[in-house]
Motif scaffolding. Structure first.
Motif, PDB file in Angstrom:
ATOM      1  N   TYR A 181     -54.193  15.012 -10.495  1.00  0.00           N
ATOM      2  CA  TYR A 181     -53.841  14.164  -9.589  1.00  0.00           C
ATOM      3  C   TYR A 181     -52.475  13.542  -9.734  1.00  0.00           C
ATOM      4  CZ  TYR A 181     -59.034  14.313  -9.302  1.00  0.00           C
ATOM      5  OH  TYR A 181     -60.168  14.614  -9.017  1.00  0.00           O
ATOM      6  N   GLU A 182     -51.753  13.549  -8.735  1.00  0.00           N
ATOM      7  CA  GLU A 182     -50.430  12.849  -8.749  1.00  0.00           C
ATOM      8  C   GLU A 182     -50.246  11.860  -7.658  1.00  0.00           C
ATOM      9  OE1 GLU A 182     -47.315  16.463  -9.793  1.00  0.00           O
ATOM     10  OE2 GLU A 182     -47.245  15.804  -7.873  1.00  0.00           O
ATOM     11  N   ILE A 183     -50.038  10.460  -7.888  1.00  0.00           N
ATOM     12  CA  ILE A 183     -50.128   9.329  -7.177  1.00  0.00           C
ATOM     13  C   ILE A 183     -48.897   8.914  -6.916  1.00  0.00           C
ATOM     14  CG2 ILE A 183     -51.010   7.195  -6.796  1.00  0.00           C
ATOM     15  CD1 ILE A 183     -53.276   7.980  -8.834  1.00  0.00           C
ATOM     16  N   GLU A 184     -48.390   8.581  -5.635  1.00  0.00           N
ATOM     17  CA  GLU A 184     -47.045   8.491  -5.328  1.00  0.00           C
ATOM     18  C   GLU A 184     -46.986   7.196  -4.296  1.00  0.00           C
ATOM     19  OE1 GLU A 184     -44.281  11.916  -5.170  1.00  0.00           O
ATOM     20  OE2 GLU A 184     -46.215  12.643  -4.698  1.00  0.00           O
ATOM     21  N   ARG A 207     -50.023   6.769 -12.033  1.00  0.00           N
ATOM     22  CA  ARG A 207     -49.021   7.584 -11.385  1.00  0.00           C
ATOM     23  C   ARG A 207     -49.631   9.127 -11.522  1.00  0.00           C
ATOM     24  NH1 ARG A 207     -45.299   4.099 -12.985  1.00  0.00           N
ATOM     25  NH2 ARG A 207     -45.516   4.777 -15.147  1.00  0.00           N
ATOM     26  N   LYS A 208     -50.123   9.690 -12.744  1.00  0.00           N
ATOM     27  CA  LYS A 208     -50.404  11.251 -13.071  1.00  0.00           C
ATOM     28  C   LYS A 208     -51.588  11.274 -14.061  1.00  0.00           C
ATOM     29  CE  LYS A 208     -48.452  15.566 -13.781  1.00  0.00           C
ATOM     30  NZ  LYS A 208     -47.273  16.258 -14.257  1.00  0.00           N
ATOM     31  N   LEU A 209     -52.687  11.986 -13.543  1.00  0.00           N
ATOM     32  CA  LEU A 209     -53.788  12.309 -14.432  1.00  0.00           C
ATOM     33  C   LEU A 209     -54.052  13.891 -14.608  1.00  0.00           C
ATOM     34  CD1 LEU A 209     -56.194  11.496 -16.127  1.00  0.00           C
ATOM     35  CD2 LEU A 209     -57.604  11.338 -14.247  1.00  0.00           C
ATOM     36  N   THR A 210     -53.818  14.383 -15.655  1.00  0.00           N
ATOM     37  CA  THR A 210     -54.326  15.935 -15.799  1.00  0.00           C
ATOM     38  C   THR A 210     -55.613  16.258 -16.629  1.00  0.00           C
ATOM     39  OG1 THR A 210     -52.059  16.505 -15.439  1.00  0.00           O
ATOM     40  CG2 THR A 210     -53.356  18.267 -16.572  1.00  0.00           C
ATOM     41  N   ILE A 235     -53.092  13.955   0.670  1.00  0.00           N
ATOM     42  CA  ILE A 235     -53.677  13.123   1.419  1.00  0.00           C
ATOM     43  C   ILE A 235     -52.994  11.739   1.253  1.00  0.00           C
ATOM     44  CG2 ILE A 235     -55.598  12.483   0.121  1.00  0.00           C
ATOM     45  CD1 ILE A 235     -57.328  12.288   2.693  1.00  0.00           C
ATOM     46  N   TYR A 236     -52.646  10.888   2.555  1.00  0.00           N
ATOM     47  CA  TYR A 236     -52.076   9.823   2.604  1.00  0.00           C
ATOM     48  C   TYR A 236     -53.139   8.634   2.716  1.00  0.00           C
ATOM     49  CZ  TYR A 236     -47.382  11.858   2.532  1.00  0.00           C
ATOM     50  OH  TYR A 236     -46.339  12.587   2.555  1.00  0.00           O
ATOM     51  N   ILE A 237     -53.062   7.404   1.800  1.00  0.00           N
ATOM     52  CA  ILE A 237     -53.989   6.414   1.910  1.00  0.00           C
ATOM     53  C   ILE A 237     -53.572   5.155   1.876  1.00  0.00           C
ATOM     54  CG2 ILE A 237     -56.254   5.581   0.682  1.00  0.00           C
ATOM     55  CD1 ILE A 237     -56.292   8.213  -1.086  1.00  0.00           C
ATOM     56  N   ALA A 238     -53.779   4.319   2.907  1.00  0.00           N
ATOM     57  CA  ALA A 238     -53.563   3.133   3.110  1.00  0.00           C
ATOM     58  C   ALA A 238     -54.182   2.190   1.930  1.00  0.00           C
ATOM     59  CB  ALA A 238     -53.857   2.281   4.418  1.00  0.00           C
ATOM     60  N   SER A 239     -53.245   2.058   0.668  1.00  0.00           N
ATOM     61  CA  SER A 239     -53.923   1.668  -0.418  1.00  0.00           C
ATOM     62  C   SER A 239     -52.959   1.277  -1.544  1.00  0.00           C
ATOM     63  CB  SER A 239     -55.044   2.473  -1.167  1.00  0.00           C
ATOM     64  OG  SER A 239     -55.778   1.780  -2.100  1.00  0.00           O
ATOM     65  N   THR A 240     -53.029   1.152  -2.585  1.00  0.00           N
ATOM     66  CA  THR A 240     -52.076   1.014  -3.757  1.00  0.00           C
ATOM     67  C   THR A 240     -52.429   1.999  -4.583  1.00  0.00           C
ATOM     68  OG1 THR A 240     -53.306  -0.719  -5.169  1.00  0.00           O
ATOM     69  CG2 THR A 240     -52.060  -1.585  -3.526  1.00  0.00           C
ATOM     70  N   PRO A 241     -51.292   2.331  -5.522  1.00  0.00           N
ATOM     71  CA  PRO A 241     -51.544   3.295  -6.635  1.00  0.00           C
ATOM     72  C   PRO A 241     -52.696   3.005  -7.635  1.00  0.00           C
ATOM     73  CG  PRO A 241     -49.313   3.151  -6.051  1.00  0.00           C
ATOM     74  CD  PRO A 241     -49.758   2.320  -5.284  1.00  0.00           C
ATOM     75  N   GLU A 242     -52.640   1.624  -7.856  1.00  0.00           N
ATOM     76  CA  GLU A 242     -53.726   1.321  -8.901  1.00  0.00           C
ATOM     77  C   GLU A 242     -55.288   1.381  -8.558  1.00  0.00           C
ATOM     78  OE1 GLU A 242     -50.793  -0.631  -7.712  1.00  0.00           O
ATOM     79  OE2 GLU A 242     -49.874  -0.576  -9.835  1.00  0.00           O
ATOM     80  N   LYS A 243     -55.370   1.237  -6.861  1.00  0.00           N
ATOM     81  CA  LYS A 243     -56.678   1.172  -6.461  1.00  0.00           C
ATOM     82  C   LYS A 243     -57.056   2.726  -6.438  1.00  0.00           C
ATOM     83  CE  LYS A 243     -57.035  -2.888  -3.880  1.00  0.00           C
ATOM     84  NZ  LYS A 243     -56.485  -3.669  -2.634  1.00  0.00           N
ATOM     85  N   VAL A 244     -55.986   3.500  -6.062  1.00  0.00           N
ATOM     86  CA  VAL A 244     -56.397   5.130  -5.994  1.00  0.00           C
ATOM     87  C   VAL A 244     -56.758   5.552  -7.374  1.00  0.00           C
ATOM     88  CG1 VAL A 244     -55.434   7.227  -5.477  1.00  0.00           C
ATOM     89  CG2 VAL A 244     -55.002   5.307  -3.992  1.00  0.00           C
ATOM     90  N   TRP A 245     -55.866   5.072  -8.283  1.00  0.00           N
ATOM     91  CA  TRP A 245     -56.267   5.380  -9.700  1.00  0.00           C
ATOM     92  C   TRP A 245     -57.691   5.068 -10.203  1.00  0.00           C
ATOM     93  CZ3 TRP A 245     -53.801   8.158 -13.653  1.00  0.00           C
ATOM     94  CH2 TRP A 245     -54.095   8.103 -14.954  1.00  0.00           C
ATOM     95  N   VAL A 259     -50.103   5.477   0.100  1.00  0.00           N
ATOM     96  CA  VAL A 259     -49.921   6.099  -1.115  1.00  0.00           C
ATOM     97  C   VAL A 259     -50.124   7.683  -0.734  1.00  0.00           C
ATOM     98  CG1 VAL A 259     -51.251   6.547  -3.467  1.00  0.00           C
ATOM     99  CG2 VAL A 259     -51.134   4.241  -2.470  1.00  0.00           C
ATOM    100  N   ARG A 260     -49.314   8.482  -1.409  1.00  0.00           N
ATOM    101  CA  ARG A 260     -49.612  10.023  -1.424  1.00  0.00           C
ATOM    102  C   ARG A 260     -50.404  10.463  -2.602  1.00  0.00           C
ATOM    103  NH1 ARG A 260     -44.749  12.644   0.043  1.00  0.00           N
ATOM    104  NH2 ARG A 260     -43.951  11.759  -1.819  1.00  0.00           N
ATOM    105  N   LEU A 261     -51.463  10.950  -2.372  1.00  0.00           N
ATOM    106  CA  LEU A 261     -52.422  11.776  -3.386  1.00  0.00           C
ATOM    107  C   LEU A 261     -52.393  12.939  -3.424  1.00  0.00           C
ATOM    108  CD1 LEU A 261     -54.493  11.454  -5.766  1.00  0.00           C
ATOM    109  CD2 LEU A 261     -56.166  11.165  -3.685  1.00  0.00           C
ATOM    110  N   THR A 262     -51.872  13.682  -4.337  1.00  0.00           N
ATOM    111  CA  THR A 262     -51.823  15.231  -4.470  1.00  0.00           C
ATOM    112  C   THR A 262     -52.594  15.676  -5.556  1.00  0.00           C
ATOM    113  OG1 THR A 262     -49.414  15.178  -3.716  1.00  0.00           O
ATOM    114  CG2 THR A 262     -50.447  17.199  -4.542  1.00  0.00           C
ATOM    115  N   LEU A 263     -53.501  16.456  -5.004  1.00  0.00           N
ATOM    116  CA  LEU A 263     -54.435  17.147  -5.866  1.00  0.00           C
ATOM    117  C   LEU A 263     -54.095  18.539  -6.172  1.00  0.00           C
ATOM    118  CD1 LEU A 263     -57.736  17.692  -6.923  1.00  0.00           C
ATOM    119  CD2 LEU A 263     -57.469  19.553  -5.244  1.00  0.00           C
ATOM    120  N   ILE A 264     -54.048  19.077  -7.359  1.00  0.00           N
ATOM    121  CA  ILE A 264     -53.568  20.323  -7.835  1.00  0.00           C
ATOM    122  C   ILE A 264     -54.480  21.104  -8.869  1.00  0.00           C
ATOM    123  CG2 ILE A 264     -51.552  21.710  -8.767  1.00  0.00           C
ATOM    124  CD1 ILE A 264     -49.841  19.165  -8.362  1.00  0.00           C
TER     125      ILE A 264
END
Lengths: 171, 153
Positions: free
Chosen positions: A99-102, A75-78, A15-25, A108-113
Motif C-alpha cells: 500500500y502506498e499512501i501519498e 506512507r508505505k506498507l509491504t 483510489i483517491y480518498i478525502a482523508s488524511t494519510p494517518e487515517k488511511v494508514w 490522499v492517493r492510495l495505491t495498492l500493488i
C-alpha cells in the motif's frame, strides 16, 4: 526475508480518498476498521519489519498468514499476503501486497500493488481483480461518510476453479 | 482471455439512473472532472467533446454506444501535440445494480502502440472516478490539484 526485487506488479489499483494519510494508514492496519470495509475480516499487524501480518476471517480462522516486509507509516506498507489454503503458496509462490499512501492536495492517493515472483494466470488474478476494488471502494466510503458499503460479493468462482484445477483445497 | 488495456472498477452507493446522469450531464461532470464539461447529444455517431472553463476543447471523439442506464461507450483522443501519435481509443462504462450499490466498470482499449494516452488515462481515471464517487455519496467532489495526478509524467 524475501527479495522484493524479484516481484513484478500484477494488479495495481489507485483510489483517491478525502482523508488524511494517518487515517488511511489506520484503516488499512487495524481490525476495528477492516472488519467494517473488508467483509468482516480482521487485520492484525505487528507494524515492524519482520512482524506478523494476519487477516482473520469473520469466524476467527486464519485467512492471510503473512509477514510485514516494509513498514513506513503513514506512507508505505509491504506485506506477504499469503492465503492460508493448503498448497497455495507452494503452487503460486508468495503474494506481495504494497500500500502506498501519498497526499494529493486535500485528498490522499492510495495505491495498492499486488506483486508475484512468477507469472500468474488471469484466472488466478481474477480473485484480486474482483476483490480489491470492492474492498477499497468500501474503505473510501467508510472514511468519507462514516459507513462502509454493503457490498455483497459473490465467491471468486473463476479463481477457485483455477486453484482446484491445480490441486489446491479451497474452502 | 487477455485483459483490456485499462480496467477500473468501483462501487458507488447510488442508483444506475443517478450514475448515468453523472456520466452524461455537462453541469455535473464539471464538478468532479476537474472542470471538464462533457459535450454531446449522446446519440450513436454524434461527436463527443471535453470542454474546459475557457471554452477550449482538449479531447474529442465519437459516441459509440448509448443504452441508459446500463452501457455507455465513446472514443476520444487528446488534441494537443503531445498526443499526436495517438488514436481515439474506446472507453466503455458498464453500470450494474449491486444491491443498494452500483458497480461501475470502465474499460478503455484500442490505444495506439507507443502512444501517450494510455499512461495519461491510467493516472486520470482513478482520480476522476474517485471524485465522482465522493460527489454522489457525500455531495462533495474531491479536491485534487491537477498537478498531483502527474498526467504527463
Amino acid at each position: 526475508m524475501i527479495d522484493v526485487d524479484t516481484f513484478t506488479p500484477a494488479i495495481v489499483y489507485t483510489i483517491y480518498i478525502a482523508s488524511t494519510p494517518e487515517k488511511v494508514w489506520q484503516a488499512l492496519t487495524s481490525a476495528e476498521f477492516s472488519r467494517q470495509y473488508f467483509f468482516g475480516f480482521a487485520v492484525e499487524a505487528e507494524l515492524t519489519a519482520g512482524g506478523s501480518f494476519i487477516v482473520r476471517a469473520p469466524d476467527g480462522s486464519l485467512h492471510i498468514d503473512g509477514e510485514v516486509i516494509a513498514c513506513d507509516p503513514p506512507r508505505k506498507l509491504t506485506v506477504t499476503w499469503n492465503v492460508n489454503w493448503p498448497g497455495l503458496v507452494e503452487a503460486l509462490g508468495p503474494t506481495l501486497v504494497t500500500y502506498e499512501i501519498e497526499p494529493a492536495g486535500e485528498s490522499v492517493r492510495l495505491t495498492l500493488i499486488e506483486a508475484h515472483d512468477r507469472p500468474i494466470s488471469d484466472d488466478i488474478l481474477s480473485g484480486g481483480r474482483q476483490g480489491w476494488p470492492a474492498i477499497l471502494s468500501s474503505l473510501k466510503s467508510l472514511l468519507e461518510t462514516g459507513h462502509p458499503l454493503a457490498v455483497k460479493m459473490a465467491p471468486p468462482l473463476r479463481m477457485l476453479a483455477a486453484l482446484q484445477a491445480m490441486g489446491i483445497t479451497t474452502p | 482471455m487477455s485483459q483490456p488495456d485499462f480496467v477500473y472498477v468501483t462501487y458507488i452507493e447510488t442508483t444506475p439512473d443517478k450514475l448515468w446522469h453523472a456520466l452524461t450531464d455537462g453541469d455535473f461532470t464539471e464538478r468532479y472532472w476537474f472542470g471538464v464539461r462533457l459535450r454531446s447529444d449522446w446519440k450513436v455517431g454524434s461527436s463527443f467533446e471535453m470542454v474546459h472553463g475557457d471554452g477550449t476543447v482538449s479531447d474529442a471523439g465519437k459516441i459509440v454506444e448509448v443504452d441508459p442506464p446500463r452501457r455507455l461507450a465513446y472514443t476520444f483522443v487528446n488534441l494537443s501535440d503531445t498526443y499526436r501519435n495517438d488514436l481515439p481509443a474506446l472507453a466503455t462504462f458498464e453500470l450494474e445494480p449491486h444491491g443498494k450499490l452500483v458497480k461501475l466498470t470502465l474499460t478503455h482499449e484500442g490505444f495506439a502502440p507507443g502512444g501517450k494516452m494510455l499512461p495519461a488515462i491510467s493516472r486520470g481515471w482513478p482520480a476522476i472516478l474517485s471524485s465522482l464517487k465522493s460527489l454522489l455519496e457525500t455531495g462533495r467532489p474531491l479536491e485534487i490539484p491537477r498537478a498531483a495526478i502527474k498526467l504527463e509524467s
